[in-house]
Scaffold this active site. Sequence first.
Site, PDB file in Angstrom:
ATOM      1  N   ASN A   1       0.837  -1.230   0.041  1.00  0.00           N
ATOM      2  CA  ASN A   1      -0.124   0.101  -0.046  1.00  0.00           C
ATOM      3  C   ASN A   1       0.953   1.172   0.061  1.00  0.00           C
ATOM      4  OD1 ASN A   1      -2.060  -1.625   0.041  1.00  0.00           O
ATOM      5  ND2 ASN A   1      -2.724  -1.488   2.037  1.00  0.00           N
TER       6      ASN A   1
ATOM      7  N   ASP B   1      -0.328   4.408   0.901  1.00  0.00           N
ATOM      8  CA  ASP B   1      -0.993   5.107   2.092  1.00  0.00           C
ATOM      9  C   ASP B   1      -0.005   5.103   3.173  1.00  0.00           C
ATOM     10  OD1 ASP B   1      -1.902   3.038   3.975  1.00  0.00           O
ATOM     11  OD2 ASP B   1      -3.459   2.667   2.277  1.00  0.00           O
TER      12      ASP B   1
ATOM     13  N   HIS C   1       5.817  -0.666  -2.487  1.00  0.00           N
ATOM     14  CA  HIS C   1       5.253   0.127  -3.810  1.00  0.00           C
ATOM     15  C   HIS C   1       5.306   1.762  -3.658  1.00  0.00           C
ATOM     16  CE1 HIS C   1       3.123  -3.500  -5.225  1.00  0.00           C
ATOM     17  NE2 HIS C   1       4.432  -3.651  -5.465  1.00  0.00           N
TER      18      HIS C   1
ATOM     19  N   GLY D   1      -5.544  -9.055   2.765  1.00  0.00           N
ATOM     20  CA  GLY D   1      -5.956  -8.120   1.639  1.00  0.00           C
ATOM     21  C   GLY D   1      -5.252  -8.061   0.406  1.00  0.00           C
TER      22      GLY D   1
ATOM     23  N   ALA E   1     -10.213  -7.604   7.095  1.00  0.00           N
ATOM     24  CA  ALA E   1      -8.888  -7.094   7.697  1.00  0.00           C
ATOM     25  C   ALA E   1      -9.107  -6.963   9.320  1.00  0.00           C
ATOM     26  CB  ALA E   1      -8.079  -6.133   7.041  1.00  0.00           C
TER      27      ALA E   1
HETATM   28  P1  OAD Z   1      -6.029  -5.857  -5.305  1.00  0.00           P
HETATM   29  O1  OAD Z   1      -6.952  -5.040  -5.461  1.00  0.00           O
HETATM   30  O2  OAD Z   1      -5.403  -6.650  -6.332  1.00  0.00           O
HETATM   31  O3  OAD Z   1      -6.566  -6.921  -4.234  1.00  0.00           O
HETATM   32  C1  OAD Z   1      -7.357  -6.699  -3.024  1.00  0.00           C
HETATM   33  C2  OAD Z   1      -7.702  -7.779  -2.359  1.00  0.00           C
HETATM   34  O4  OAD Z   1      -8.214  -7.468  -0.965  1.00  0.00           O
HETATM   35  C3  OAD Z   1      -8.520  -8.762  -2.660  1.00  0.00           C
HETATM   36  O5  OAD Z   1      -8.116  -9.987  -2.711  1.00  0.00           O
HETATM   37  C4  OAD Z   1      -9.684  -8.628  -1.971  1.00  0.00           C
HETATM   38  O6  OAD Z   1     -10.611  -9.819  -1.883  1.00  0.00           O
HETATM   39  C5  OAD Z   1      -9.421  -8.066  -0.557  1.00  0.00           C
HETATM   40  N1  OAD Z   1     -10.192  -7.421   0.349  1.00  0.00           N
HETATM   41  C6  OAD Z   1     -11.064  -6.590  -0.169  1.00  0.00           C
HETATM   42  N2  OAD Z   1     -11.710  -6.036   0.854  1.00  0.00           N
HETATM   43  C7  OAD Z   1     -11.136  -6.645   2.190  1.00  0.00           C
HETATM   44  C8  OAD Z   1     -11.186  -6.514   3.502  1.00  0.00           C
HETATM   45  N3  OAD Z   1     -11.926  -5.463   4.096  1.00  0.00           N
HETATM   46  N4  OAD Z   1     -10.350  -7.202   4.413  1.00  0.00           N
HETATM   47  C9  OAD Z   1      -9.347  -7.968   3.889  1.00  0.00           C
HETATM   48  N5  OAD Z   1      -9.191  -8.273   2.386  1.00  0.00           N
HETATM   49  C10 OAD Z   1      -9.964  -7.570   1.583  1.00  0.00           C
HETATM   50  O7  OAD Z   1      -4.741  -5.295  -4.491  1.00  0.00           O
HETATM   51  P2  OAD Z   1      -3.224  -5.731  -4.208  1.00  0.00           P
HETATM   52  O8  OAD Z   1      -3.196  -6.972  -4.116  1.00  0.00           O
HETATM   53  O9  OAD Z   1      -2.988  -4.829  -2.975  1.00  0.00           O
HETATM   54  O10 OAD Z   1       0.438  -1.711  -7.358  1.00  0.00           O
HETATM   55  O11 OAD Z   1      -2.510  -5.078  -5.582  1.00  0.00           O
HETATM   56  C11 OAD Z   1      -1.351  -5.353  -5.610  1.00  0.00           C
HETATM   57  C12 OAD Z   1      -0.843  -3.970  -6.467  1.00  0.00           C
HETATM   58  O12 OAD Z   1      -1.606  -3.923  -7.608  1.00  0.00           O
HETATM   59  C13 OAD Z   1      -0.809  -2.848  -5.677  1.00  0.00           C
HETATM   60  O13 OAD Z   1      -0.083  -2.564  -4.840  1.00  0.00           O
HETATM   61  C14 OAD Z   1      -1.035  -1.754  -7.131  1.00  0.00           C
HETATM   62  C15 OAD Z   1      -1.860  -2.473  -7.925  1.00  0.00           C
HETATM   63  O14 OAD Z   1      -1.615  -2.330  -9.432  1.00  0.00           O
HETATM   64  C16 OAD Z   1       0.939  -0.494  -7.549  1.00  0.00           C
HETATM   65  O15 OAD Z   1       0.415   0.492  -7.291  1.00  0.00           O
HETATM   66  C17 OAD Z   1       2.304  -0.649  -8.162  1.00  0.00           C
END
Ligand code: OAD
Length: 241
Positions: free
Chosen positions: A88, A90, A105, A183, A227
Site C-alpha cells: 500500500n 498510503d 510500492h 488483503g 482485515a
Molecule cells: P488488489 O485490489 O489486487 O486485491 C485486493 C484484495 O483485498 C482482494 O483479494 C480482496 O478480496 C481483498 N479485500 C477486499 N476487501 C477486504 C477487506 N475488508 N479485508 C481484507 N481483504 C479485503 O490489491 P493488491 O493485491 O494490493 O500496485 O494489489 C497489488 C498491487 O496492484 C497494488 O500495490 C498496486 C496494484 O496495481 C502498484 O500500485 C504498483
Amino acid sequence: MRLVVLTGAGMSAESGVPTFRDALTGLWARFDPERLATPEAFRRDPDLVWGWYRWRAAQVQRVQPNAGHAAIAAMERDGIEVDVVTQNVDDLHERAGSTRVHHLHGHLLQSRCIDCGATAEPDPIVAPYEGGDEGRHEAPPRCARCSGLFRPGVVWFGEALPDDAWSAGISALERADGVVVVGTSGLVHPAASLPGLARWRGLHVLEINPQTSALTHDVDEHWAMTASAGLTRLAEELRSA
Ligand code: OAD
C-alpha cells in the site's frame, strides 16, 4: 515472537480507500492502469497522471486507519516484533502506530523530480486539492533545481521496487516466526512471491481475506474475514496465548 504482516489494498478498504481489482469498486475496474500507472503514461500525459494521483492523495489524507491497522500496532505494543511489509502507498499503518513499515510500492504522499530526484517542502502532492471526484488534469510542478517534472513517489508497472524496502522485507522474513498475509490478490510480483518464500523457509502462513486469492492454495490457514475482524481476532489470540 517475530511476525511479518504482508498487506495489500484490502487492508485499507475498510478505511474507505478503494482496492485495485475488486469487481465494480476496484480502481482498475474504473481506470486503465496503462494510462495512469506506467512511466510511459506519465511521459505521454503528465497532467492526467499527476491530477489522478493528486486526487488519490487527497482521498488518503481524508480517511483514518481502521481496526485492522490498530490491531497490528497493538501487537507491536504487546511486545511482538512486527514488520509490516506493505504494497500500500498510503500511510495508514504509520498513523495507527506501527513503527516498522516497509513500503514495497512507494509512497503516495511523497513526490519527487523525475529527472534529478529532488523533493520539495511542502510536498506539492499534498497541497490542498480542488479537483473533482476522480482527478482532473493538473500540470505537475517543475523542479526548482533542474526544471524536471515532479512525479508521484509510487512504483509504477515496469519499475523496480525500492531496494531498501525490498531488502528490509526479505530480512524480516528471514528472522520471522510466522507470516500473516492480509488483503492482497497475490497477483503482482515480486510482492506476491513473499508468502511462497516464507513457506519454503518453513514458516506458518496465515491469510486473512474475505475472498480466496491467488495465494490461498499455498497458505497454511485462510481466515475468510475482513482485515479488521481477522486482525482483531489474531491480536486477541496472541495476547491470550
Ligand atoms: P488488489 O485490489 O489486487 O486485491 C485486493 C484484495 O483485498 C482482494 O483479494 C480482496 O478480496 C481483498 N479485500 C477486499 N476487501 C477486504 C477487506 N475488508 N479485508 C481484507 N481483504 C479485503 O490489491 P493488491 O493485491 O494490493 O500496485 O494489489 C497489488 C498491487 O496492484 C497494488 O500495490 C498496486 C496494484 O496495481 C502498484 O500500485 C504498483
